[in-house]
Design a protein around this motif. Structure first.
Motif, PDB file in Angstrom:
ATOM      1  N   ILE A  40      -2.335   7.835   9.094  1.00  0.00           N
ATOM      2  CA  ILE A  40      -1.166   8.564   9.573  1.00  0.00           C
ATOM      3  C   ILE A  40      -0.162   7.565  10.136  1.00  0.00           C
ATOM      4  O   ILE A  40      -0.281   7.114  11.264  1.00  0.00           O
ATOM      5  N   LYS A  41       0.794   7.192   9.332  1.00  0.00           N
ATOM      6  CA  LYS A  41       1.876   6.305   9.753  1.00  0.00           C
ATOM      7  C   LYS A  41       3.168   6.825   9.137  1.00  0.00           C
ATOM      8  O   LYS A  41       3.152   7.393   8.049  1.00  0.00           O
ATOM      9  N   GLN A  42       4.250   6.581   9.810  1.00  0.00           N
ATOM     10  CA  GLN A  42       5.542   7.034   9.296  1.00  0.00           C
ATOM     11  C   GLN A  42       5.917   6.301   8.006  1.00  0.00           C
ATOM     12  O   GLN A  42       6.301   6.905   7.024  1.00  0.00           O
ATOM     13  N   ASN A  43       5.813   4.976   8.019  1.00  0.00           N
ATOM     14  CA  ASN A  43       6.302   4.178   6.894  1.00  0.00           C
ATOM     15  C   ASN A  43       5.304   4.065   5.755  1.00  0.00           C
ATOM     16  O   ASN A  43       5.676   4.121   4.596  1.00  0.00           O
ATOM     17  N   SER A  44       4.042   3.844   6.079  1.00  0.00           N
ATOM     18  CA  SER A  44       3.024   3.692   5.038  1.00  0.00           C
ATOM     19  C   SER A  44       1.654   3.965   5.637  1.00  0.00           C
ATOM     20  O   SER A  44       1.474   3.909   6.842  1.00  0.00           O
ATOM     21  N   ASN A  45       0.711   4.270   4.765  1.00  0.00           N
ATOM     22  CA  ASN A  45      -0.655   4.419   5.267  1.00  0.00           C
ATOM     23  C   ASN A  45      -1.499   3.273   4.744  1.00  0.00           C
ATOM     24  O   ASN A  45      -1.083   2.524   3.870  1.00  0.00           O
ATOM     25  N   GLU A  46      -2.673   3.113   5.275  1.00  0.00           N
ATOM     26  CA  GLU A  46      -3.540   1.984   4.951  1.00  0.00           C
ATOM     27  C   GLU A  46      -4.739   2.412   4.118  1.00  0.00           C
ATOM     28  O   GLU A  46      -5.786   1.789   4.162  1.00  0.00           O
ATOM     29  N   LEU A  47      -4.563   3.482   3.334  1.00  0.00           N
ATOM     30  CA  LEU A  47      -5.663   4.001   2.527  1.00  0.00           C
ATOM     31  C   LEU A  47      -6.204   2.952   1.561  1.00  0.00           C
ATOM     32  O   LEU A  47      -7.416   2.809   1.415  1.00  0.00           O
TER      33      LEU A  47
END
Length: 59
Positions: A41-48
């Motif tokens: 859950i991040k505004q710019n990008s996620n770390e999936l």
């Protein structure tokens, strides 16, 4: 009776659904290391992609 060989190192993950922390345990040395916290859950990008990359190394 056969001698069983047990690994003294263990890798595991702590997760709550959106945040992941990876843990390496060394039972013999009684030490552990924690990864950085990965979040989905991040505004710019996620770390999936990074989370999946680390999980693939476990398998």
């Amino acid at each position: 009776m056969q001698n069983k060989v047990y690994s003294t190192k263990l890798q595991t993950a702590i997760m709550n659904g959106e945040d992941y922390i990876f843990v390496k345990l060394d039972k013999r040395a009684r030490q552990y290391a924690l990864s950085d916290k990965f979040t989905l859950i991040k505004q710019n990008s996620n770390e999936l992609c990074e989370v999946v990359r680390v999980i693939k190394r476990f398998i």
